[in-house]
Scaffold this motif. Sequence first.
Motif, PDB file in Angstrom:
ATOM      1  N   GLN A  29       0.715  -1.046   0.064  1.00  4.14           N
ATOM      2  CA  GLN A  29       0.001   0.054  -0.119  1.00  4.14           C
ATOM      3  C   GLN A  29       0.701   1.161  -0.004  1.00  4.14           C
ATOM      4  O   GLN A  29       2.008   1.415   0.236  1.00  4.14           O
ATOM      5  CB  GLN A  29      -0.957  -0.028   1.246  1.00  4.14           C
ATOM      6  N   ARG A  30       0.386   2.465  -0.540  1.00  3.62           N
ATOM      7  CA  ARG A  30       0.918   3.598  -0.420  1.00  3.62           C
ATOM      8  C   ARG A  30       0.697   4.398   0.789  1.00  3.62           C
ATOM      9  O   ARG A  30      -0.667   4.584   1.075  1.00  3.62           O
ATOM     10  CB  ARG A  30       0.379   4.543  -1.849  1.00  3.62           C
ATOM     11  N   GLU A  32       0.615   7.851   2.747  1.00  3.65           N
ATOM     12  CA  GLU A  32       1.115   9.398   2.560  1.00  3.65           C
ATOM     13  C   GLU A  32       1.167  10.156   3.944  1.00  3.65           C
ATOM     14  O   GLU A  32      -0.123   9.810   4.723  1.00  3.65           O
ATOM     15  CB  GLU A  32       0.310  10.154   1.599  1.00  3.65           C
ATOM     16  N   VAL A  96       5.956  10.277   1.413  1.00  2.83           N
ATOM     17  CA  VAL A  96       5.058   8.989   0.762  1.00  2.83           C
ATOM     18  C   VAL A  96       6.159   7.898   0.940  1.00  2.83           C
ATOM     19  O   VAL A  96       7.122   7.968   0.211  1.00  2.83           O
ATOM     20  CB  VAL A  96       4.479   9.487  -0.656  1.00  2.83           C
ATOM     21  N   ASP A  98       5.641   4.165  -0.674  1.00  7.46           N
ATOM     22  CA  ASP A  98       5.133   3.393  -1.852  1.00  7.46           C
ATOM     23  C   ASP A  98       5.713   2.307  -2.054  1.00  7.46           C
ATOM     24  O   ASP A  98       6.953   2.170  -2.714  1.00  7.46           O
ATOM     25  CB  ASP A  98       4.778   4.216  -2.977  1.00  7.46           C
ATOM     26  N   ARG A  99       5.251   1.103  -1.587  1.00  7.89           N
ATOM     27  CA  ARG A  99       6.214  -0.222  -1.685  1.00  7.89           C
ATOM     28  C   ARG A  99       7.656  -0.194  -1.178  1.00  7.89           C
ATOM     29  O   ARG A  99       8.634  -0.549  -1.888  1.00  7.89           O
ATOM     30  CB  ARG A  99       5.987  -0.804  -3.108  1.00  7.89           C
ATOM     31  N   GLN A 101       9.640   2.434  -1.053  1.00  6.27           N
ATOM     32  CA  GLN A 101      10.334   3.627  -1.582  1.00  6.27           C
ATOM     33  C   GLN A 101       9.846   4.934  -0.791  1.00  6.27           C
ATOM     34  O   GLN A 101       8.991   5.287  -1.130  1.00  6.27           O
ATOM     35  CB  GLN A 101       9.951   3.646  -2.996  1.00  6.27           C
ATOM     36  N   ASP A 103       9.386   8.798  -0.990  1.00  6.52           N
ATOM     37  CA  ASP A 103       9.418   9.925  -1.832  1.00  6.52           C
ATOM     38  C   ASP A 103       9.289  11.166  -1.138  1.00  6.52           C
ATOM     39  O   ASP A 103       8.242  11.041  -0.169  1.00  6.52           O
ATOM     40  CB  ASP A 103       8.304   9.739  -2.849  1.00  6.52           C
ATOM     41  N   ARG A 112      14.188  10.415  -3.542  1.00  3.64           N
ATOM     42  CA  ARG A 112      13.870   9.008  -3.464  1.00  3.64           C
ATOM     43  C   ARG A 112      14.676   8.239  -2.838  1.00  3.64           C
ATOM     44  O   ARG A 112      15.903   8.237  -3.106  1.00  3.64           O
ATOM     45  CB  ARG A 112      13.327   8.501  -4.677  1.00  3.64           C
TER      46      ARG A 112
END
Length: 174
Positions: A29-30, A32, A96, A98-99, A101, A103, A112
């Motif tokens: 999931q992402r 934020e 954020v 995301d998987r 990573q 950012d 990143r």
Amino acid sequence: ETLAAATTPRTPLAALPEPPAAPSTVSPQRIEFARRGGTQRLLAGLLLASFGGLCLTGWTAWQERTTSSLAIAAILGVLTLVMWSARSSASPPTLVVDRGQLDITGRDTHHRFDLTSDYTPIEVVGTPGRRDWKVLITRRSMPPFVIDRSMVDPHEFMEVFDRCRPERSSTDSR
């Protein structure tokens, strides 16, 4: 027969089975993180105060028309412009994950980092909730990137960070 073959509907790509996913310790999931706006609120308060002072001294300078009242109004006018400029340019970065990573997007920057990789040296300094808490991400031939409590909630960040790096030991934090 060739006409029938040409009009046969094809299976859409969305209907095809997906390949099996590789096992991962990180949730796909992402996430934020909420923006921290303490600086924005402080600058908005200062801007409001300087604008109020400008209005008051401007009205007084218009009524009295003395050099000192005009100078004070001009100084408050410049101060109001500086506060407005600082507030418009001081937006907190967006973080954020995301998987795995991370950012980090600021006003004019984007970074990143792979939180799941052992090749990304990350040092956690202090404990979440304390003033000295920060996360240092080492970059080659550059100073480390610093994530602190002004950018993100420390407890929320460390929860996600621990999911990305489950093997992190207690020796990583000072």
